[in-house]
Scaffold this motif. Structure first.
Motif, PDB file in Angstrom:
ATOM      1  N   SER A  85       0.832  -1.197   0.000  1.00 52.98           N
ATOM      2  CA  SER A  85       0.000   0.000   0.000  1.00 52.98           C
ATOM      3  C   SER A  85       0.871   1.253   0.000  1.00 52.98           C
ATOM      4  O   SER A  85       2.066   1.197   0.313  1.00 52.98           O
ATOM      5  CB  SER A  85      -0.914   0.002   1.226  1.00 52.98           C
ATOM      6  N   THR A  86       0.251   2.381  -0.307  1.00 50.37           N
ATOM      7  CA  THR A  86       1.010   3.638  -0.359  1.00 50.37           C
ATOM      8  C   THR A  86       1.640   3.991   0.983  1.00 50.37           C
ATOM      9  O   THR A  86       2.829   4.368   1.027  1.00 50.37           O
ATOM     10  CB  THR A  86       0.103   4.785  -0.833  1.00 50.37           C
ATOM     11  N   PRO A  87       0.935   3.878   2.136  1.00 54.69           N
ATOM     12  CA  PRO A  87       1.594   4.184   3.417  1.00 54.69           C
ATOM     13  C   PRO A  87       2.797   3.294   3.699  1.00 54.69           C
ATOM     14  O   PRO A  87       3.793   3.761   4.250  1.00 54.69           O
ATOM     15  CB  PRO A  87       0.473   3.946   4.444  1.00 54.69           C
ATOM     16  N   VAL A  88       2.710   2.031   3.324  1.00 56.44           N
ATOM     17  CA  VAL A  88       3.840   1.122   3.544  1.00 56.44           C
ATOM     18  C   VAL A  88       5.020   1.538   2.678  1.00 56.44           C
ATOM     19  O   VAL A  88       6.169   1.553   3.140  1.00 56.44           O
ATOM     20  CB  VAL A  88       3.429  -0.332   3.251  1.00 56.44           C
ATOM     21  N   ARG A  89       4.756   1.896   1.423  1.00 58.23           N
ATOM     22  CA  ARG A  89       5.846   2.335   0.541  1.00 58.23           C
ATOM     23  C   ARG A  89       6.489   3.608   1.060  1.00 58.23           C
ATOM     24  O   ARG A  89       7.716   3.777   0.978  1.00 58.23           O
ATOM     25  CB  ARG A  89       5.318   2.536  -0.879  1.00 58.23           C
ATOM     26  N   VAL A  90       5.676   4.519   1.603  1.00 61.20           N
ATOM     27  CA  VAL A  90       6.231   5.755   2.155  1.00 61.20           C
ATOM     28  C   VAL A  90       7.114   5.444   3.359  1.00 61.20           C
ATOM     29  O   VAL A  90       8.218   5.993   3.502  1.00 61.20           O
ATOM     30  CB  VAL A  90       5.098   6.724   2.548  1.00 61.20           C
ATOM     31  N   ALA A  91       6.648   4.548   4.229  1.00 63.93           N
ATOM     32  CA  ALA A  91       7.434   4.173   5.409  1.00 63.93           C
ATOM     33  C   ALA A  91       8.747   3.517   4.997  1.00 63.93           C
ATOM     34  O   ALA A  91       9.813   3.809   5.563  1.00 63.93           O
ATOM     35  CB  ALA A  91       6.628   3.232   6.296  1.00 63.93           C
ATOM     36  N   LEU A  92       8.695   2.653   4.001  1.00 64.78           N
ATOM     37  CA  LEU A  92       9.910   2.006   3.521  1.00 64.78           C
ATOM     38  C   LEU A  92      10.866   3.009   2.884  1.00 64.78           C
ATOM     39  O   LEU A  92      12.090   2.899   3.020  1.00 64.78           O
ATOM     40  CB  LEU A  92       9.559   0.909   2.517  1.00 64.78           C
ATOM     41  N   SER A  93      10.302   4.008   2.209  1.00 60.02           N
ATOM     42  CA  SER A  93      11.142   5.052   1.620  1.00 60.02           C
ATOM     43  C   SER A  93      11.880   5.834   2.699  1.00 60.02           C
ATOM     44  O   SER A  93      13.057   6.186   2.533  1.00 60.02           O
ATOM     45  CB  SER A  93      10.280   5.995   0.777  1.00 60.02           C
ATOM     46  N   VAL A  94      11.205   6.085   3.809  1.00 55.37           N
ATOM     47  CA  VAL A  94      11.847   6.789   4.923  1.00 55.37           C
ATOM     48  C   VAL A  94      12.989   5.953   5.483  1.00 55.37           C
ATOM     49  O   VAL A  94      14.086   6.463   5.766  1.00 55.37           O
ATOM     50  CB  VAL A  94      10.815   7.113   6.019  1.00 55.37           C
ATOM     51  N   ILE A  95      12.739   4.648   5.658  1.00 58.87           N
ATOM     52  CA  ILE A  95      13.795   3.765   6.173  1.00 58.87           C
ATOM     53  C   ILE A  95      14.974   3.737   5.214  1.00 58.87           C
ATOM     54  O   ILE A  95      16.140   3.812   5.630  1.00 58.87           O
ATOM     55  CB  ILE A  95      13.241   2.345   6.383  1.00 58.87           C
ATOM     56  N   TYR A  96      14.701   3.664   3.931  1.00 55.88           N
ATOM     57  CA  TYR A  96      15.768   3.584   2.930  1.00 55.88           C
ATOM     58  C   TYR A  96      16.648   4.832   2.961  1.00 55.88           C
ATOM     59  O   TYR A  96      17.859   4.752   2.770  1.00 55.88           O
ATOM     60  CB  TYR A  96      15.146   3.412   1.547  1.00 55.88           C
ATOM     61  N   ARG A  97      16.013   5.977   3.206  1.00 55.79           N
ATOM     62  CA  ARG A  97      16.745   7.244   3.210  1.00 55.79           C
ATOM     63  C   ARG A  97      17.301   7.612   4.576  1.00 55.79           C
ATOM     64  O   ARG A  97      17.884   8.682   4.732  1.00 55.79           O
ATOM     65  CB  ARG A  97      15.838   8.363   2.697  1.00 55.79           C
ATOM     66  N   ALA A  98      17.112   6.748   5.561  1.00 52.57           N
ATOM     67  CA  ALA A  98      17.569   7.049   6.918  1.00 52.57           C
ATOM     68  C   ALA A  98      18.978   6.530   7.190  1.00 52.57           C
ATOM     69  O   ALA A  98      19.442   6.592   8.319  1.00 52.57           O
ATOM     70  CB  ALA A  98      16.599   6.448   7.937  1.00 52.57           C
ATOM     71  N   THR A  99      19.664   6.047   6.165  1.00 51.07           N
ATOM     72  CA  THR A  99      20.975   5.448   6.378  1.00 51.07           C
ATOM     73  C   THR A  99      21.966   6.434   6.984  1.00 51.07           C
ATOM     74  O   THR A  99      22.690   6.102   7.934  1.00 51.07           O
ATOM     75  CB  THR A  99      21.526   4.896   5.052  1.00 51.07           C
TER      76      THR A  99
END
Length: 299
Positions: A85-99
């Protein structure tokens, strides 16, 4: 490791936070070390990627996709985005960019727990990892296959032109996340947090940026830099040998790999188990416990 405006904003925020830290504690050398790492490592890695992109290297993305297909029937990037879902993709995008922020946070936590080596491990991880992209240049599903969300490619293991820098195998996002687990220290809460970050990063990388094989090779690579940073050279050598074996096998013998999926599965499972088994045996031999912590706390 694609450079995006969001990543630049996170880097700028990290630099600002570190500068404030340095001003508040003028006699502490740690903020200066973090600041130097932030200023030098991203700049050097970015320069290496630019050089590699300007070299016009033909990419091995078809090879990596076919290896994924031999392992799983397809590569998750080609269907995972549609399932989330869109909220899950947004959350994953945040994790990906949190390195970037996670590196700073974990560096501070490692120092507070007296677990040495994290800064060295991260530095080697990004610089050497960027150089390894020259062995098997690949850019990722979203760059090599523009229609990856709607169509499965019908390809052969041949080289291709991709207008993006090589930044796929090994996945440095994944290896960095694994480093947070290896340097989590003794506190269970930090291990749980690192485990969540590893899991989130693994899923986040598979929605367009990476192939599964990128993540598999990232495991021994993360253990290599962790063991190298903590001067456990035997373990480091074994893990780096596994990384090189995968890269050269993909470069020279992808048709043989995909024609024997059973052996490919065995090699993939062994790749994930070798760091665990070898590290566990080494710890048992020296009567150490609490694996996979990268280093014991100083007395």
């Amino acid at each position: 490791m694609t450079q995006t405006p969001s990543l630049l904003y996170l880097l700028a925020f990290s630099l600002l936070a570190t500068c404030i830290w340095a001003l508040r504690r003028p006699n502490d050398r740690e903020p200066v070390r973090v600041l130097m790492m932030l200023l030098t490592v991203p700049a050097l890695v970015g320069y290496l990627l630019i050089l590699e992109d300007d070299a016009g290297l033909l990419k091995f993305d078809r090879h990596l996709y076919l290896i994924d297909r031999a392992l799983l029937g397809t590569s998750p990037a080609f269907f995972l985005t549609r399932l989330l879902s869109t909220p899950v993709r947004v959350a994953l995008s945040v994790i990906y960019r949190a390195t970037g922020p996670m590196i700073i946070l974990w560096y501070i936590l490692a120092r507070l727990q007296r677990v040495p080596g994290f800064g060295v491990a991260v530095t080697v991880n990004f610089i050497l990892g960027s150089l390894l992209y020259l062995v098997v240049p690949a850019s990722g599903p979203a760059f090599a296959f523009p229609d990856f969300r709607v169509a499965l490619p019908n390809v052969t293991p041949s080289l291709m032109v991709v207008t993006a820098p090589p930044n796929a195998i090994p996945s440095l996002h994944m290896s960095t996340a694994i480093l947070t687990l290896l340097f989590a220290g003794r506190r269970a809460t930090l291990r749980v947090a690192a485990g969540v970050f590893v899991t989130g990063t693994a899923v986040a990388t598979l929605i367009g940026e990476h192939y599964v094989i990128d993540l598999i090779v990232a495991v021994p690579f993360a253990f290599f830099v962790a063991r190298l940073a903590t001067k456990r050279y035997a373990e480091a050598f074994i893990n780096f040998a596994v990384v090189l074996a995968w890269l050269w096998s993909i470069r020279l013998a992808t048709p043989a790999l995909i024609e024997h999926p059973a052996w490919l599965w065995i090699c993939a499972i062994a790749t994930l188990l070798i760091p665990c088994v070898w590290g566990g045996l080494q710890r048992k031999a020296t009567r150490e416990i609490d694996w996979p912590v990268a280093a014991e706390e100083a007395p």
